[in-house]
Design a protein around this motif. Structure first.
Motif, mmCIF file in Angstrom:
data_model
loop_
_atom_site.group_PDB
_atom_site.id
_atom_site.type_symbol
_atom_site.label_atom_id
_atom_site.label_comp_id
_atom_site.label_asym_id
_atom_site.label_seq_id
_atom_site.Cartn_x
_atom_site.Cartn_y
_atom_site.Cartn_z
ATOM 1 N N THR A 179 7.037 -1.231 -8.294
ATOM 2 C CA THR A 179 7.328 -1.319 -9.798
ATOM 3 C C THR A 179 9.106 -1.676 -10.126
ATOM 4 O OG1 THR A 179 8.710 0.600 -9.475
ATOM 5 C CG2 THR A 179 6.984 1.139 -10.327
ATOM 6 N N ASP A 180 8.931 -2.312 -8.337
ATOM 7 C CA ASP A 180 10.253 -2.869 -7.973
ATOM 8 C C ASP A 180 10.500 -4.513 -7.849
ATOM 9 O OD1 ASP A 180 12.283 -0.769 -7.675
ATOM 10 O OD2 ASP A 180 12.345 -1.143 -5.662
ATOM 11 N N ALA A 181 9.353 -5.066 -8.473
ATOM 12 C CA ALA A 181 8.392 -6.143 -8.405
ATOM 13 C C ALA A 181 9.203 -7.629 -8.888
ATOM 14 C CB ALA A 181 7.278 -6.406 -8.622
ATOM 15 N N LEU A 182 9.812 -8.397 -9.112
ATOM 16 C CA LEU A 182 10.458 -9.507 -9.396
ATOM 17 C C LEU A 182 9.207 -10.148 -9.905
ATOM 18 C CD1 LEU A 182 14.758 -9.293 -7.977
ATOM 19 C CD2 LEU A 182 13.844 -7.874 -9.749
ATOM 20 N N ALA A 183 8.674 -10.564 -9.283
ATOM 21 C CA ALA A 183 8.195 -12.208 -9.551
ATOM 22 C C ALA A 183 6.737 -11.507 -8.391
ATOM 23 C CB ALA A 183 9.210 -13.243 -9.169
ATOM 24 N N HIS A 184 5.865 -12.787 -8.621
ATOM 25 C CA HIS A 184 4.577 -13.050 -8.297
ATOM 26 C C HIS A 184 4.097 -13.833 -8.050
ATOM 27 C CE1 HIS A 184 3.364 -12.241 -12.544
ATOM 28 N NE2 HIS A 184 2.134 -12.919 -12.215
ATOM 29 N N GLU A 185 3.097 -14.373 -7.622
ATOM 30 C CA GLU A 185 2.481 -15.116 -7.142
ATOM 31 C C GLU A 185 0.523 -14.712 -6.411
ATOM 32 O OE1 GLU A 185 2.075 -19.466 -4.486
ATOM 33 O OE2 GLU A 185 2.156 -17.584 -3.804
ATOM 34 N N HIS A 208 -2.595 -10.861 -4.144
ATOM 35 C CA HIS A 208 -1.781 -11.098 -5.940
ATOM 36 C C HIS A 208 0.127 -10.442 -4.528
ATOM 37 C CE1 HIS A 208 -4.594 -10.536 -8.913
ATOM 38 N NE2 HIS A 208 -5.355 -10.533 -7.850
ATOM 39 N N ALA A 209 1.058 -11.696 -4.882
ATOM 40 C CA ALA A 209 1.563 -11.273 -3.768
ATOM 41 C C ALA A 209 3.157 -11.524 -4.693
ATOM 42 C CB ALA A 209 2.710 -12.378 -3.484
ATOM 43 N N PHE A 210 3.792 -10.816 -3.985
ATOM 44 C CA PHE A 210 4.947 -9.677 -5.113
ATOM 45 C C PHE A 210 6.204 -10.345 -4.320
ATOM 46 C CE2 PHE A 210 1.254 -7.807 -6.841
ATOM 47 C CZ PHE A 210 1.166 -7.830 -8.246
ATOM 48 N N LEU A 211 7.137 -10.234 -5.191
ATOM 49 C CA LEU A 211 8.962 -10.569 -4.808
ATOM 50 C C LEU A 211 9.653 -9.467 -5.191
ATOM 51 C CD1 LEU A 211 11.148 -12.137 -2.743
ATOM 52 C CD2 LEU A 211 11.496 -13.542 -5.227
ATOM 53 N N LEU A 212 10.132 -8.338 -4.370
ATOM 54 C CA LEU A 212 10.427 -7.364 -4.303
ATOM 55 C C LEU A 212 12.218 -7.524 -4.297
ATOM 56 C CD1 LEU A 212 8.790 -4.818 -2.205
ATOM 57 C CD2 LEU A 212 8.023 -5.686 -4.503
ATOM 58 N N MET A 213 12.795 -6.443 -4.846
ATOM 59 C CA MET A 213 14.477 -6.624 -5.176
ATOM 60 C C MET A 213 14.734 -6.567 -4.423
ATOM 61 S SD MET A 213 15.025 -3.734 -8.394
ATOM 62 C CE MET A 213 14.088 -3.981 -10.369
ATOM 63 N N ASP A 214 14.508 -6.090 -3.294
ATOM 64 C CA ASP A 214 14.978 -6.318 -1.921
ATOM 65 C C ASP A 214 14.381 -7.781 -1.111
ATOM 66 O OD1 ASP A 214 12.338 -5.639 -0.577
ATOM 67 O OD2 ASP A 214 12.341 -3.872 0.178
ATOM 68 N N VAL A 217 8.406 -8.655 0.677
ATOM 69 C CA VAL A 217 7.046 -9.213 -0.429
ATOM 70 C C VAL A 217 6.389 -8.518 -0.054
ATOM 71 C CG1 VAL A 217 5.733 -11.165 -0.853
ATOM 72 C CG2 VAL A 217 7.658 -11.952 0.440
ATOM 73 N N ALA A 218 5.032 -7.894 -1.394
ATOM 74 C CA ALA A 218 4.331 -6.847 -0.630
ATOM 75 C C ALA A 218 3.302 -7.475 -1.569
ATOM 76 C CB ALA A 218 4.324 -5.380 -1.678
ATOM 77 N N SER A 219 2.483 -7.112 -1.043
ATOM 78 C CA SER A 219 0.679 -7.708 -1.472
ATOM 79 C C SER A 219 -0.388 -6.680 -1.410
ATOM 80 C CB SER A 219 -0.081 -9.460 -0.198
ATOM 81 O OG SER A 219 0.809 -10.342 -0.580
ATOM 82 N N LEU A 220 -1.135 -7.368 -2.922
ATOM 83 C CA LEU A 220 -2.407 -6.386 -2.802
ATOM 84 C C LEU A 220 -3.411 -7.346 -2.788
ATOM 85 C CD1 LEU A 220 -1.739 -4.444 -6.377
ATOM 86 C CD2 LEU A 220 -1.577 -3.821 -3.950
ATOM 87 N N TRP A 221 -4.214 -7.007 -2.114
ATOM 88 C CA TRP A 221 -5.660 -8.097 -1.723
ATOM 89 C C TRP A 221 -6.517 -7.569 -3.019
ATOM 90 C CZ3 TRP A 221 -4.535 -12.180 0.850
ATOM 91 C CH2 TRP A 221 -3.520 -11.840 1.668
ATOM 92 N N GLU A 222 -7.329 -7.971 -3.763
ATOM 93 C CA GLU A 222 -8.230 -8.074 -4.215
ATOM 94 C C GLU A 222 -9.583 -8.548 -4.622
ATOM 95 O OE1 GLU A 222 -8.976 -7.801 -9.247
ATOM 96 O OE2 GLU A 222 -7.459 -9.262 -8.922
ATOM 97 N N VAL A 223 -10.558 -8.141 -4.283
ATOM 98 C CA VAL A 223 -12.630 -8.798 -4.615
ATOM 99 C C VAL A 223 -12.515 -8.416 -5.693
ATOM 100 C CG1 VAL A 223 -13.984 -8.829 -3.080
ATOM 101 C CG2 VAL A 223 -11.738 -7.887 -1.824
ATOM 102 N N GLU A 224 -13.140 -9.006 -5.647
ATOM 103 C CA GLU A 224 -13.586 -9.580 -7.690
ATOM 104 C C GLU A 224 -15.218 -9.683 -6.718
ATOM 105 O OE1 GLU A 224 -12.704 -12.001 -10.210
ATOM 106 O OE2 GLU A 224 -10.873 -10.418 -10.679
ATOM 107 N N HIS A 225 -16.261 -8.985 -7.348
ATOM 108 C CA HIS A 225 -17.625 -9.816 -6.683
ATOM 109 C C HIS A 225 -18.760 -9.423 -7.616
ATOM 110 C CE1 HIS A 225 -19.106 -5.549 -5.929
ATOM 111 N NE2 HIS A 225 -17.599 -5.616 -4.957
ATOM 112 N N THR A 226 -19.836 -9.362 -7.140
ATOM 113 C CA THR A 226 -21.276 -8.810 -8.096
ATOM 114 C C THR A 226 -22.435 -8.218 -7.089
ATOM 115 O OG1 THR A 226 -21.972 -11.372 -8.305
ATOM 116 C CG2 THR A 226 -20.689 -10.938 -10.647
ATOM 117 N N ALA A 227 -22.016 -7.507 -6.231
ATOM 118 C CA ALA A 227 -23.516 -7.194 -5.656
ATOM 119 C C ALA A 227 -22.864 -5.842 -5.694
ATOM 120 C CB ALA A 227 -22.245 -7.177 -3.723
ATOM 121 N N THR A 228 -23.252 -5.715 -7.097
ATOM 122 C CA THR A 228 -24.303 -4.218 -7.320
ATOM 123 C C THR A 228 -25.300 -4.089 -7.753
ATOM 124 O OG1 THR A 228 -23.138 -5.094 -9.459
ATOM 125 C CG2 THR A 228 -21.521 -3.753 -8.393
#
Length: 255
Positions: A179-185, A208-214, A217-228
């Protein structure tokens, strides 16, 4: 000869077609152990990649790895030596079940003095005991300079977490921190189509890398797939790159 382009196009072939072409063009395919040939009859999927290449006056040689996923869940790898030491400098192909045998054969090729296959470095992503689906975890990522964009980044983080379908997605602590994310890439780290059990399955990995107020940098790693089972598009999110990559491997076994 553009070895890399030629072998990356192999993903368009069925595993049966790829294997037939591979065995058909190899001069020494009759030398492969009977057990190896029998195992290959149960191949469900395949992956091919260029591992090393060397071009010198009068000789070019390259080493390719072909890994097959078998019906029992194991994998089998063949090493293909491609060279121009044939008659009239014709390109010839040889197959070996062991990388040491392939490199020994390369050393026996005629060429300029001091030119040896031992001097050919393997590509850095090579690892012992390869598995076709472990390819997903063997792609090294080059670090690049960050280019953060301030664009409702906290909302973006919430959307990424909301669409995650995996039970082990990041929890409330991560959500509160972002919730403190100021910008992202957003960066695509990996993307490839695999033919598994006669259908195309796509995998894409995003950071998804996020620049925080302090200033951190914190990142989320998203896997998109059709292996269903029904080929439906699915999103999974993890808080570590390694966890995301490891999660892709078993997904590739979904029929």
């Amino acid at each position: 000869m553009n070895d890399r382009d030629e072998y990356e196009s192999d993903g368009l072939k069925t595993t049966e077609e790829h294997l037939g072409q591979l065995l058909g063009r190899a001069l020494n395919s009759f030398d492969l152990p009977d057990e190896t040939v029998e195992q290959l009859e149960s191949a469900l999927a395949h992956s091919s990649s260029l591992r090393s290449s060397h071009h010198s006056a009068g000789l070019h040689r390259s080493l390719h790895r072909h890994t097959f996923l078998l019906s029992d869940g194991s994998s089998l790898t063949l090493w293909e030596l491609v060279h121009s030491a044939g008659r009239d400098s014709a390109t010839e192909h040889e197959l070996y079940p062991d990388i040491g045998d392939a490199r020994l054969a390369a050393n026996r090729l005629p060429g300029p003095a001091g030119s040896r296959a031992d001097d050919l470095p393997l590509f850095p992503e090579y690892a012992e005991g390869p598995d076709i689906l472990a390819e997903l975890a063997l792609q090294p990522r080059k670090e690049a300079k960050r280019a953060f964009v301030p664009d409702r980044s906290a909302d973006h983080a919430r959307r990424v977490l909301r669409r995650a379908e995996n039970a082990d997605r990041p929890g409330e602590e991560t959500a509160r921190r972002l919730t403190d994310a100021l910008a992202h890439e957003i960066t695509q780290v990996y993307g490839r189509q695999h033919r598994i059990k006669e259908r195309e399955v796509g995998f894409t990995l995003y950071e998804h890398a996020f620049l925080l107020m302090d200033g951190s940098v914190a990142s989320l790693w998203e896997v998109e797939h059709t292996a269903t089972p029904d080929g439906r598009h699915m999103c999974e999110v993890y808080d570590a790159e390694r966890t995301a990559r490891e999660a892709m491997e078993p997904r590739g076994r979904v029929g």
